[in-house]
Design a protein around this motif. Structure first.
Motif, PDB file in Angstrom:
ATOM      1  N   HIS A   2      37.330  43.035  32.399  1.00  0.00           N
ATOM      2  CA  HIS A   2      37.438  41.953  34.091  1.00  0.00           C
ATOM      3  C   HIS A   2      36.088  41.583  33.735  1.00  0.00           C
ATOM      4  O   HIS A   2      35.769  40.696  34.899  1.00  0.00           O
ATOM      5  CB  HIS A   2      36.885  43.224  35.302  1.00  0.00           C
ATOM      6  N   ASN A   3      35.123  41.569  33.103  1.00  0.00           N
ATOM      7  CA  ASN A   3      34.095  40.858  33.136  1.00  0.00           C
ATOM      8  C   ASN A   3      32.677  40.748  34.458  1.00  0.00           C
ATOM      9  O   ASN A   3      32.378  39.532  34.285  1.00  0.00           O
ATOM     10  CB  ASN A   3      34.028  39.459  31.949  1.00  0.00           C
ATOM     11  N   LEU A   4      33.047  41.405  34.927  1.00  0.00           N
ATOM     12  CA  LEU A   4      31.922  40.687  36.096  1.00  0.00           C
ATOM     13  C   LEU A   4      31.122  41.240  36.090  1.00  0.00           C
ATOM     14  O   LEU A   4      29.688  41.168  37.160  1.00  0.00           O
ATOM     15  CB  LEU A   4      33.150  41.947  38.101  1.00  0.00           C
ATOM     16  N   GLY A   5      30.453  42.623  35.260  1.00  0.00           N
ATOM     17  CA  GLY A   5      28.619  42.468  34.990  1.00  0.00           C
ATOM     18  C   GLY A   5      28.635  44.024  36.529  1.00  0.00           C
ATOM     19  O   GLY A   5      27.731  43.387  36.478  1.00  0.00           O
ATOM     20  N   TRP A   6      29.719  44.398  36.810  1.00  0.00           N
ATOM     21  CA  TRP A   6      29.137  45.160  37.857  1.00  0.00           C
ATOM     22  C   TRP A   6      29.695  46.895  38.184  1.00  0.00           C
ATOM     23  O   TRP A   6      31.386  46.145  37.594  1.00  0.00           O
ATOM     24  CB  TRP A   6      29.531  44.285  39.502  1.00  0.00           C
ATOM     25  N   SER A   7      29.568  47.803  37.976  1.00  0.00           N
ATOM     26  CA  SER A   7      30.005  48.880  38.416  1.00  0.00           C
ATOM     27  C   SER A   7      30.568  49.720  39.702  1.00  0.00           C
ATOM     28  O   SER A   7      31.670  49.665  39.624  1.00  0.00           O
ATOM     29  CB  SER A   7      29.304  50.369  37.944  1.00  0.00           C
ATOM     30  N   TYR A   8      30.027  48.854  40.905  1.00  0.00           N
ATOM     31  CA  TYR A   8      30.133  49.132  42.232  1.00  0.00           C
ATOM     32  C   TYR A   8      30.992  48.197  42.454  1.00  0.00           C
ATOM     33  O   TYR A   8      31.094  47.625  42.804  1.00  0.00           O
ATOM     34  CB  TYR A   8      28.978  49.586  42.682  1.00  0.00           C
ATOM     35  N   LEU A   9      32.853  48.546  42.193  1.00  0.00           N
ATOM     36  CA  LEU A   9      33.780  47.625  42.377  1.00  0.00           C
ATOM     37  C   LEU A   9      34.489  48.366  43.696  1.00  0.00           C
ATOM     38  O   LEU A   9      34.764  49.609  43.948  1.00  0.00           O
ATOM     39  CB  LEU A   9      34.485  47.636  41.183  1.00  0.00           C
ATOM     40  N   ILE A  10      35.379  47.398  43.817  1.00  0.00           N
ATOM     41  CA  ILE A  10      36.605  47.925  44.833  1.00  0.00           C
ATOM     42  C   ILE A  10      37.874  47.519  44.216  1.00  0.00           C
ATOM     43  O   ILE A  10      38.558  46.213  43.635  1.00  0.00           O
ATOM     44  CB  ILE A  10      36.708  46.832  45.893  1.00  0.00           C
ATOM     45  N   VAL A  11      38.926  48.694  43.440  1.00  0.00           N
ATOM     46  CA  VAL A  11      39.799  48.347  43.200  1.00  0.00           C
ATOM     47  C   VAL A  11      41.523  48.574  43.433  1.00  0.00           C
ATOM     48  O   VAL A  11      41.807  49.566  43.885  1.00  0.00           O
ATOM     49  CB  VAL A  11      39.806  49.640  41.483  1.00  0.00           C
ATOM     50  N   GLN A  12      42.173  47.834  43.726  1.00  0.00           N
ATOM     51  CA  GLN A  12      43.550  48.162  44.012  1.00  0.00           C
ATOM     52  C   GLN A  12      44.453  47.726  43.162  1.00  0.00           C
ATOM     53  O   GLN A  12      44.301  46.710  41.960  1.00  0.00           O
ATOM     54  CB  GLN A  12      43.617  47.541  45.126  1.00  0.00           C
ATOM     55  N   VAL A  13      45.624  48.794  42.857  1.00  0.00           N
ATOM     56  CA  VAL A  13      46.868  48.513  41.719  1.00  0.00           C
ATOM     57  C   VAL A  13      48.061  48.304  42.839  1.00  0.00           C
ATOM     58  O   VAL A  13      47.955  49.559  43.993  1.00  0.00           O
ATOM     59  CB  VAL A  13      46.921  49.324  40.493  1.00  0.00           C
ATOM     60  N   TRP A  14      49.090  47.422  42.706  1.00  0.00           N
ATOM     61  CA  TRP A  14      49.842  47.299  43.496  1.00  0.00           C
ATOM     62  C   TRP A  14      51.858  46.789  42.637  1.00  0.00           C
ATOM     63  O   TRP A  14      51.111  46.400  41.346  1.00  0.00           O
ATOM     64  CB  TRP A  14      49.326  46.076  44.430  1.00  0.00           C
ATOM     65  N   ASP A  15      51.937  47.545  43.020  1.00  0.00           N
ATOM     66  CA  ASP A  15      53.497  47.733  42.385  1.00  0.00           C
ATOM     67  C   ASP A  15      54.321  46.112  42.922  1.00  0.00           C
ATOM     68  O   ASP A  15      54.417  45.554  43.953  1.00  0.00           O
ATOM     69  CB  ASP A  15      54.513  48.789  43.509  1.00  0.00           C
ATOM     70  N   GLU A  16      54.111  45.407  41.571  1.00  0.00           N
ATOM     71  CA  GLU A  16      54.729  44.026  41.504  1.00  0.00           C
ATOM     72  C   GLU A  16      56.086  43.812  42.390  1.00  0.00           C
ATOM     73  O   GLU A  16      55.872  42.371  43.073  1.00  0.00           O
ATOM     74  CB  GLU A  16      54.650  43.382  40.676  1.00  0.00           C
TER      75      GLU A  16
END
Length: 86
Positions: A31-45
């Motif tokens: 993701h190249n956001l430079g941060w470890s504290y993230l909100i991550v969600q995965v969705w079935d398309e």
């Protein structure tokens, strides 16, 4: 990396689409956001339902997504990653 990744990113936000391959349960997303504290969600398309997965912020620029069951090759997913803003 397992799967096919196409991406669109913005400041503090990253979205990408990836496909199951019927072989791997683990996918590394850069993701190249430079941060470890993230909100991550995965969705079935296809169903537009959220998918429960294990998420590991492996580095400040990658996350590792692990499914409990190997997704089939015809499954498509979207992952949204949000990093906090300073």
């Amino acid at each position: 990396m397992a799967g096919t990744v196409t991406s669109a990113s913005g400041i503090g936000h990253f979205r990408t689409r990836f496909d199951g391959d019927g072989i791997n349960a683990t996918f590394t997303i850069t993701h190249n956001l430079g941060w470890s504290y993230l909100i991550v969600q995965v969705w079935d398309e296809d169903t537009l339902e959220q998918v429960l997965v294990d998420i590991d912020a492996a580095t400040v620029d990658t996350v590792v997504i692990t499914f409990a069951v190997v997704p089939s090759a015809d499954k498509n997913y979207i992952v949204h990653i949000i990093a906090p803003q300073n």
